[in-house]
Design an enzyme around this catalytic site. Structure first.
Site, PDB file in Angstrom:
ATOM      1  N   ASP A 113      -2.586   3.042  -8.293  1.00  0.00           N
ATOM      2  CA  ASP A 113      -3.083   4.327  -7.501  1.00  0.00           C
ATOM      3  C   ASP A 113      -2.852   5.382  -8.427  1.00  0.00           C
ATOM      4  OD1 ASP A 113      -2.566   5.554  -3.881  1.00  0.00           O
ATOM      5  OD2 ASP A 113      -1.812   6.938  -6.122  1.00  0.00           O
ATOM      6  N   ARG A 138     -11.735   2.114  -1.826  1.00  0.00           N
ATOM      7  CA  ARG A 138     -10.892   2.057  -0.895  1.00  0.00           C
ATOM      8  C   ARG A 138     -10.721   0.750   0.067  1.00  0.00           C
ATOM      9  NH1 ARG A 138      -5.925   5.659  -0.158  1.00  0.00           N
ATOM     10  NH2 ARG A 138      -6.417   6.714  -1.370  1.00  0.00           N
ATOM     11  N   TYR A 186      -1.598  17.141  -6.184  1.00  0.00           N
ATOM     12  CA  TYR A 186      -0.168  16.659  -6.095  1.00  0.00           C
ATOM     13  C   TYR A 186       1.342  16.819  -7.117  1.00  0.00           C
ATOM     14  CZ  TYR A 186      -2.856  13.721  -3.148  1.00  0.00           C
ATOM     15  OH  TYR A 186      -3.568  13.094  -2.209  1.00  0.00           O
ATOM     16  N   ARG A 193      -5.506  -1.679   3.714  1.00  0.00           N
ATOM     17  CA  ARG A 193      -5.137  -1.503   4.413  1.00  0.00           C
ATOM     18  C   ARG A 193      -6.015  -2.218   5.685  1.00  0.00           C
ATOM     19  NH1 ARG A 193      -2.114   3.730   5.438  1.00  0.00           N
ATOM     20  NH2 ARG A 193      -3.918   4.171   4.395  1.00  0.00           N
ATOM     21  N   ARG A 223       1.549  -8.108   1.432  1.00  0.00           N
ATOM     22  CA  ARG A 223       2.119  -6.201   1.107  1.00  0.00           C
ATOM     23  C   ARG A 223       3.341  -6.137   1.375  1.00  0.00           C
ATOM     24  NH1 ARG A 223       1.075  -1.562   0.458  1.00  0.00           N
ATOM     25  NH2 ARG A 223       2.779  -0.896   0.490  1.00  0.00           N
TER      26      ARG A 223
END
Ligand code: CP3
Length: 356
Positions: free
Chosen positions: A88, A39, A163, A43, A52
């Site tokens: 992702d 990661r 998921y 962010r 973004r």
């Protein structure tokens, strides 16, 4: 500015094959311990938030211009030894038509969960044409990155299944385990289909130029070893087998996997990723010979003052001292609220304190 305009960890070497990262994955001597962060693109970086702005996560994954820029951002800023493709784990699922979204602060949410045999039909094979934007992004990045290797990745069958069956993030994996224990044949067919999709997704990234791949089985630590061996390992092993012929290092990572490390090694990876709960010397004993290790600083340590971060990083390096192959990383992904300068300083610390 391309990633090559600034010195990186590979300054002394001139090709991807000779990079410290690939050497460590192959358990060869390295000029310094290579470092990258799960990661690392995302962010924690203001330049990421800027590009973004107003663009939904999955839309940004489908735009090679954005994927290239976001993938390069942490390489420029932190001088890490490898880039990881900005994408992702649910991208290939959306590409075959699964109705899903990534909700900010939540994660992937699936409109109609997969719970029955009839639902399996929705998981058709992944074709290269479904994800042309990924191949195009990888190709562009390999040109930009020069001697810095690009890591491709995919979600492992168990984590993707969780998921899909839960319909979103889950603490207890109730529906997933209900299927695994209640209808083992349906479960086996589900993870087998996911193995094929994952293998296809990794293969096309390797063929487009990725120098290594990582299989993220983030939530597999929820399982006991016997259940992992019976219900998950065959599907993950199928993925590793399918890509073995390409000769690129295959990294296998999960969280809370202390009791599973031996089996994760057996599943076929070349490098096993370790979270922060097991010191790397002990992890090496559990994984067994012939594998490199990746990890394993607790990501939350980065909130502590610099001296404390360095002391904890040194502990990781000391535990890894006698390993033939060590790739420094966090024990899980970069936390979004971290000060990016703490990451830059950590890269420099690992490089300077392991210079050979
Ligand atoms: O590592 C990198 O920098 C490359 C990019 C990457 C992303 N997701 C981008 C992303 C990688 C390797 C992943 C893998 C991924 N995605 C995993 C396995 C790794 C792990 O952390 O265990 C998992 C479980 C997912 C599913 C997912 N996607 C989650 C849990 C989230 C976070 C939700 C949130 O907002 O808290 C996402 C969204 C996501 N994927 C973001 C990024 C940069 C945040 C999107 C945003 O900016 O809003």
């Amino acid at each position: 500015m391309s990633a090559n305009d600034r010195p990186t960890g590979q300054q002394q070497t001139s090709t991807v094959a000779e990079s410290a990262f690939l050497k460590a994955c192959r358990r060869e001597p390295v000029p310094h311990t290579p470092v990258w962060f799960m990661r690392q693109a995302g962010r924690s970086l203001p330049e990421y938030l800027k590009v973004r702005e107003g663009i939904p996560m999955l839309d940004s994954c489908m735009r090679p211009d954005l994927v290239t820029e976001i993938t390069l951002q942490p390489v420029r800023r932190h001088r890490v030894d490898a880039a990881i493709l900005f994408s992702d784990i649910v991208v290939p699922l959306r590409a075959i038509g699964i109705d899903l979204d990534i909700k900010p602060g939540v994660g992937p949410v699936i409109a109609e969960p997969i719970r029955t045999r009839a639902d399996l039909q929705r998981l058709r094979p992944l074709e290269p044409d479904d994800v042309r934007y990924v191949t195009e992004s990888v190709g562009a990045l390999v040109g930009e990155l020069g001697a810095t290797p690009l890591i491709g990745f995919a979600g492992a069958p168990f984590t993707l299944a969780s998921y899909l069956v839960e319909g979103g993030p889950s603490r207890n994996h109730e529906h997933t385990k209900a299927m695994m224990y209640g209808d083992p044949q349906l479960w086996a067919d589900l993870v087998d289909r996911l193995a094929d999709i994952t293998a296809a997704f990794l293969t096309l990234q390797i063929e487009a130029g990725a120098s290594a791949v990582q299989l993220f089985d983030s939530w597999v630590g929820a399982l006991a070893p016997a259940d992992y061996r019976r219900s998950v390992m065959p599907a993950s092993a199928k993925v590793f087998d399918a890509i073995a012929g390409h000769g690129v290092p295959r990294i296998h990572f999960g969280v809370g996997t202390g009791e599973l490390l031996g089996l994760m090694g057996e599943a076929g990876a070349d490098v096993v990723g370790v979270d922060w709960r097991v010191p790397l010397d002990e992890a090496a004993r559990r994984v067994g010979p012939g594998k490199a290790l990746q990890g394993n600083l607790d990501p939350a340590v980065l909130f502590a003052p610099r001296e404390a971060v360095e002391a904890k990083a040194r502990e990781v390096l000391t535990a890894a001292r006698d390993l033939p192959g060590h790739v420094f990383n966090l024990g899980h992904g970069v936390l979004p609220s971290i000060d990016p300068d703490a990451l830059t300083r950590l890269v420099e610390f690992v490089h300077t304190s392991t210079q050979r």
